[in-house]
Enzyme design. Structure first.
Site, PDB file in Angstrom:
ATOM      1  N   ASP A   1      72.227  62.844  11.120  1.00 12.57           N
ATOM      2  CA  ASP A   1      73.302  61.879   9.916  1.00 12.57           C
ATOM      3  C   ASP A   1      73.793  63.151   8.887  1.00 12.57           C
ATOM      4  OD1 ASP A   1      74.347  60.172   8.468  1.00 12.57           O
ATOM      5  OD2 ASP A   1      72.458  58.868   7.858  1.00 12.57           O
TER       6      ASP A   1
ATOM      7  N   ASP B   1      80.667  59.355   6.038  1.00 10.15           N
ATOM      8  CA  ASP B   1      81.031  57.812   5.675  1.00 10.15           C
ATOM      9  C   ASP B   1      80.825  57.751   4.250  1.00 10.15           C
ATOM     10  OD1 ASP B   1      78.649  57.901   6.778  1.00 10.15           O
ATOM     11  OD2 ASP B   1      78.513  55.869   6.727  1.00 10.15           O
TER      12      ASP B   1
HETATM   13  N1  GUN Z   1      71.845  55.579   7.020  1.00 14.09           N
HETATM   14  C1  GUN Z   1      71.460  54.247   6.348  1.00 14.09           C
HETATM   15  N2  GUN Z   1      72.682  53.838   6.202  1.00 14.09           N
HETATM   16  C2  GUN Z   1      73.599  54.664   6.426  1.00 14.09           C
HETATM   17  C3  GUN Z   1      74.972  54.570   6.329  1.00 14.09           C
HETATM   18  O1  GUN Z   1      75.612  53.525   6.034  1.00 14.09           O
HETATM   19  N3  GUN Z   1      75.780  55.565   6.493  1.00 14.09           N
HETATM   20  C4  GUN Z   1      75.218  56.931   6.816  1.00 14.09           C
HETATM   21  N4  GUN Z   1      75.890  57.784   7.336  1.00 14.09           N
HETATM   22  N5  GUN Z   1      73.682  56.842   7.187  1.00 14.09           N
HETATM   23  C5  GUN Z   1      73.058  55.814   6.895  1.00 14.09           C
END
Ligand code: GUN
Length: 689
Positions: free
Chosen positions: A103, A138
């Site tokens: 992420d 995002d």
């Molecule tokens: N982890 C939990 N929700 C989200 C999200 O909306 N975007 C991102 N990039 N990671 C997340």
């Protein structure tokens, strides 16, 4: 035995998603990466690179984890982690041989406010540390924002996409869908994000809903955007790791989940059970078996140090979560995902609300139309009755198909021409199938004594013509006797009268009942053989029309002069046309039909004349020699499709010059035929040389 290391995919397969098996839009898939195949639907455990509650290597070796998710922003912000990750790569840093998703820091910006990183910078970092699937930066769309705020987030996320995809430069990338609680914004976001070259689309901004168990909102979000995402891109539910939701989310087309819950709950002495969470302090006996606690009692676990206990509880939580995902995959493979979902709904009121919302939702929504048209109607085995079985997509799709193609014939068994509004429909009820065994004598007796009658049977999911009496799923429902009782609401055909007759009523009593209902005995009586021949023909005509989308009248005309070869049990094995060509064979196991080359040729002629809507799949010249030899049509070789393809239904294969090449059974829908690049699109029954 040690679990082997994963095999890297072929270079040009990286990022391809292949559907192996399905139940509607719930799919068993293979996602190809350089660190092995990820079998979906799957759960990605979240690894906090600073606190690894369970070692990633242990997850690979002992928990069947194929892909995990960690956070590139946390790695980047730690001098040590960042240095090792850049030098050794993220796989070595975590000591995990499988696929790694990262992420981007978006979640940290939601939790802590502003973060210090630019969209291109974080992509570049993920590339440097060698992740398999990166995530763009995002903007987290919280569910309590208003429309304008949510719209701005959708626009901002989309506006960062181009630079993110460009910087990724071939690395697989997640393109999250935002939009808060506004269906039109989720739809807009899905459209915008789909237009960029992302590999996976996570549905984001849902963690606050998960925390408050607002499952209905979650389900509404999925149904507002899932069908818009290209079928070749897996969909991830960002931050959803509770087994409660696996079934319904998979039934709605979700492929990836991630769970931090296994570790977070463990820290809080909470256990994830298949049916919900339980506090350790309340447990006296283990209510479910596990490898983790096979040699420990709850009392012993309670007595461990906090650290030891947390690790064990996390292992238990991961074990149960992975097992529950396996159960869901099994349900999909066995065509039982909606059965599973409906049963699951009793586990939590919020879940029940969400599941009922989907089952009861209007069939006219784009999402439900997508689900229904992706649904294989027939099942390979029996169905267990449940209260909402009528609302399961395959039941609705089967009924729609019957009402479209199974018409009343032109003539009765006596040869009289009968207009639609003159038919008297006898509905056999109160008895489960097979009706050809349980009620045949009664049916033949009635058909031989009364003109202008047709026989239908009551099933728990609707009244169907007797000609489809072995048609699965109607014929194979298990449940209490009362579910076969007469229900006039199940019938929609216009006719002169509809008379219910109990299937156990003897012929003599039934004849009296029909006379009392106003029917007149015929002056002559037909012999059993001629009634049986009439019923056999009706069954072939109806099934052919239904399976091949052949106009009912044409089917009647084509098949009225057929002859049959019957097996030892008296059931039709082969059907021959008036010239003696073997054109099709009924399938005894599910009440379907299988075409032969001559049958396919005839349907192709009908299709050219506009009388038959059997889908024509035009394939690329490169694949023609293989398909002619009977090899399957693979995704990536389809040029166009003429009509609606439905998984499990027949289609014809043609070349660019519109010659018939082969015929088979579709494994996909039209959008899948257009979008998927790997896997079997049509299972070929026979090539035509
Ligand atoms: N982890 C939990 N929700 C989200 C999200 O909306 N975007 C991102 N990039 N990671 C997340």
């Amino acid at each position: 035995m040690q679990r082997p290391e994963p095999e890297p995919c072929r270079e040009n397969d990286e990022g391809k998603f292949e559907i192996i098996s399905r139940d509607g839009v719930a799919r068993i898939g293979k996602f190809h990466t350089k660190h092995g195949i990820v079998n979906t639907p799957t759960l990605l455990p979240v690894i906090n690179p600073n606190i690894r509650t369970i070692e990633p290597r242990d997850m690979w070796d002992n928990y069947g984890v194929e892909c995990l998710i960690t956070n590139s922003y946390i790695i980047r912000n730690s001098e040590n982690l960042s240095k090792s990750a850049i030098e050794l790569g993220v796989h070595a840093l975590l000591n995990f041989p499988g696929a790694i998703m990262t992420d981007s820091g978006t979640f940290q910006s939601y939790v802590y406010g502003d973060i210090e990183v630019e969209p291109a910078e974080i992509i570049d970092f993920q590339k440097k540390i060698g992740v398999d699937i990166a995530t763009m930066l995002d903007v987290f769309g919280k569910p309590d924002l208003n429309f304008d705020e949510s719209k701005e987030i959708v626009e901002e996320t989309a506006s960062r996409s181009e630079i993110s995809v460009k910087t990724a430069n071939g690395m697989m990338l997640n393109g999250p869908i935002q939009g808060g609680l506004f269906p039109e914004l989720r739809e807009l976001s899905a459209k915008k994000m789909s237009s960029f070259d992302f590999t996976i689309h996570p549905i984001g901004g849902i963690v606050p809903l998960m925390e408050k168990q607002k499952y209905l909102d979650l389900i509404k979000i999925i149904s507002s955007c899932r069908h818009i995402i290209p079928s070749s891109r897996p969909v991830h539910l960002f931050g959803c790791g509770h087994p409660h939701l696996f079934g319904i989310a998979v039934a709605m087309g979700i492929d990836f989940f991630d769970s931090a819950a296994y570790a977070l709950f463990a820290r809080d002495d909470r256990l994830i059970m298949p049916w919900g969470t339980e506090k350790l302090e309340r447990i006296t006996e283990w209510p479910t078996a596990s490898k983790t606690f096979s040699e420990l009692t709850p009392k012993q676990v309670k007595g461990l140090s906090k650290e030891e206990r947390t690790i064990l509880l996390a292992k238990f939580n991961l074990e149960i979560s992975m097992r529950e995902m396996a159960r869901v995959r099994e349900a999909v493979r066995n065509g039982k995902i909606w059965e599973y979902v409906e049963r699951k709904s009793s586990e939590h009121p919020a879940l029940e609300l969400a599941i009922n919302h989907i089952l009861d939702s209007s069939d006219d929504s784009d999402f439900m139309k997508w689900v229904e048209s992706s649904t294989t109607i027939q099942k390979s085995r029996g169905v267990l009755w449940s209260k909402k079985i009528n609302r399961h997509p395959y039941a609705k799709a089967a009924k729609k198909l019957i009402s479209e193609y199974a018409k009343l014939p032109k003539k009765d068994a006596f040869g009289n021409e009968v207009k639609q509004e003159e038919w008297n429909i006898i509905v056999i009820h109160g008895v489960r199938g097979p009706w050809r065994i349980r009620c045949k004598e009664l049916i033949i007796e009635l058909m031989s004594c009364f003109e202008n009658i047709q026989i239908y049977v009551q099933t728990p999911i609707g009244i169907i013509p007797y000609s489809l009496e072995d048609f699965n799923p109607f014929a194979h429902i298990n449940g209490p006797d009362t579910i076969w009782d007469y229900n006039a609401k199940d019938f929609e055909i216009k006719c002169n009268s509809m008379i219910p007759i109990h299937g156990t009523m003897g012929a003599e009593k039934a004849i009296k009942e029909l006379i009392n209902s106003g029917l007149k005995l015929s002056n002559s009586k037909l012999n059993d053989e001629s009634v049986e021949a009439y019923l056999d023909k009706a069954s072939i005509i109806t099934k052919t029309s239904l399976y091949t989308n052949l106009n009912y009248d044409i089917s009647e005309e084509w098949l009225s002069n057929t002859s049959f070869f019957k097996g030892g049990t008296g059931r039709i094995r082969n059907v021959f046309d008036s010239e003696g060509n073997h054109i099709l064979s009924p399938r005894l196991e599910d009440g379907g039909i299988t075409l032969t080359i001559d049958g396919a040729r005839k349907l192709f002629e009908f299709s050219k004349l506009g009388m038959c809507k059997i889908p024509l799949v035009k394939i690329n010249d490169d694949s023609i020699p293989f398909v002619r030899k009977g090899r399957n049509v693979m995704h990536g070789f389809i040029l166009s499709v003429s009509e609606k393809l439905r998984p499990g239904m027949p289609c014809l294969i043609i070349n660019d010059k519109e010659d018939l090449i082969a015929f088979g059974i579709s494994c996909c829908t039209n959008s899948e035929a257009n979008e998927l690049k790997k896997g079997v699109a049509v299972k070929i029954k026979s090539g035509i040389k």
